[in-house]
Design a protein around this motif. Sequence first.
Motif, PDB file in Angstrom:
ATOM      1  N   ILE A  25      12.833  -5.820  -5.640  1.00  9.07           N
ATOM      2  CA  ILE A  25      12.638  -6.591  -5.936  1.00  9.07           C
ATOM      3  C   ILE A  25      10.700  -7.553  -6.074  1.00  9.07           C
ATOM      4  O   ILE A  25       9.646  -7.919  -6.885  1.00  9.07           O
ATOM      5  N   PHE A  26      10.725  -7.454  -4.102  1.00 13.04           N
ATOM      6  CA  PHE A  26       9.416  -7.641  -4.139  1.00 13.04           C
ATOM      7  C   PHE A  26       8.371  -6.739  -4.582  1.00 13.04           C
ATOM      8  O   PHE A  26       7.244  -6.469  -4.805  1.00 13.04           O
ATOM      9  N   LEU A  27       8.679  -5.066  -4.870  1.00 17.95           N
ATOM     10  CA  LEU A  27       7.735  -4.261  -5.631  1.00 17.95           C
ATOM     11  C   LEU A  27       7.185  -4.057  -6.709  1.00 17.95           C
ATOM     12  O   LEU A  27       6.460  -4.021  -6.959  1.00 17.95           O
ATOM     13  N   ALA A  28       8.622  -5.299  -7.270  1.00 17.59           N
ATOM     14  CA  ALA A  28       8.660  -5.493  -8.529  1.00 17.59           C
ATOM     15  C   ALA A  28       7.599  -6.171  -9.121  1.00 17.59           C
ATOM     16  O   ALA A  28       7.095  -6.117 -10.106  1.00 17.59           O
ATOM     17  N   ARG A  29       7.394  -7.280  -8.131  1.00 16.03           N
ATOM     18  CA  ARG A  29       6.762  -8.314  -8.871  1.00 16.03           C
ATOM     19  C   ARG A  29       4.912  -8.049  -8.130  1.00 16.03           C
ATOM     20  O   ARG A  29       4.101  -9.034  -9.152  1.00 16.03           O
ATOM     21  N   GLN A  30       5.576  -7.094  -7.450  1.00 15.07           N
ATOM     22  CA  GLN A  30       3.121  -6.883  -7.045  1.00 15.07           C
ATOM     23  C   GLN A  30       2.452  -6.351  -8.102  1.00 15.07           C
ATOM     24  O   GLN A  30       1.472  -6.035  -8.601  1.00 15.07           O
ATOM     25  N   GLY A  31       3.344  -5.730  -9.208  1.00 17.05           N
ATOM     26  CA  GLY A  31       2.744  -4.896 -10.071  1.00 17.05           C
ATOM     27  C   GLY A  31       2.283  -3.654  -9.267  1.00 17.05           C
ATOM     28  O   GLY A  31       3.104  -2.691  -8.993  1.00 17.05           O
ATOM     29  N   LEU A  32       2.493  -2.275 -10.564  1.00 20.16           N
ATOM     30  CA  LEU A  32       2.046  -1.097 -10.266  1.00 20.16           C
ATOM     31  C   LEU A  32       1.003  -0.550  -9.245  1.00 20.16           C
ATOM     32  O   LEU A  32       1.739  -0.071  -8.330  1.00 20.16           O
ATOM     33  N   ASP A  33      -0.512  -1.243  -9.580  1.00 17.62           N
ATOM     34  CA  ASP A  33      -1.530  -0.689  -8.258  1.00 17.62           C
ATOM     35  C   ASP A  33      -0.520  -1.033  -7.031  1.00 17.62           C
ATOM     36  O   ASP A  33      -1.171  -0.180  -6.023  1.00 17.62           O
ATOM     37  N   ARG A  34      -0.725  -2.223  -6.474  1.00 18.79           N
ATOM     38  CA  ARG A  34      -0.200  -2.995  -5.716  1.00 18.79           C
ATOM     39  C   ARG A  34       0.903  -2.306  -4.917  1.00 18.79           C
ATOM     40  O   ARG A  34       1.052  -1.822  -4.266  1.00 18.79           O
TER      41      ARG A  34
END
Length: 129
Positions: free
Chosen positions: A23-32
């Motif tokens: 969930i954290f990575l999904a909210r960060q966007g692909l680049d981040r």
Amino acid sequence: MSRTFRVVLAAVLSLAGLAGVVIFLARQGLDRAEKWTSLVGMFVSVAVAVAGLVLGWLTWRQTSRPAAGSRSGRVSRTGTAMATGGGSTAVTGSLGSASGTAVDRTGDATAKDGGRAVSGEDRTGSTQP
């Protein structure tokens, strides 16, 4: 706390942690998310490498020492022994379960009239001719 309960608890906590990371990575966007993944992957690979080195060192240390309670040492340059008669044993070196004992350059062992001679090491522990 039973073993089954601890296993189930560990599995639930692991899945919850994994879901949180996703969930954290999904909210960060692909680049981040890619940057976070690279950073975490580097720390995980360093931790695995250190753990491998520590386990290798502990294994090497354990195998280079004799087991607790076992006899160990070196038997070298022993003299001459002679067994005469049934049931007698002549030993130059080591007799019995002497794991970890280095035996080299032993003397001469001879047996007559039903005796038993051991020159070197006999790990069977048998004293029968």
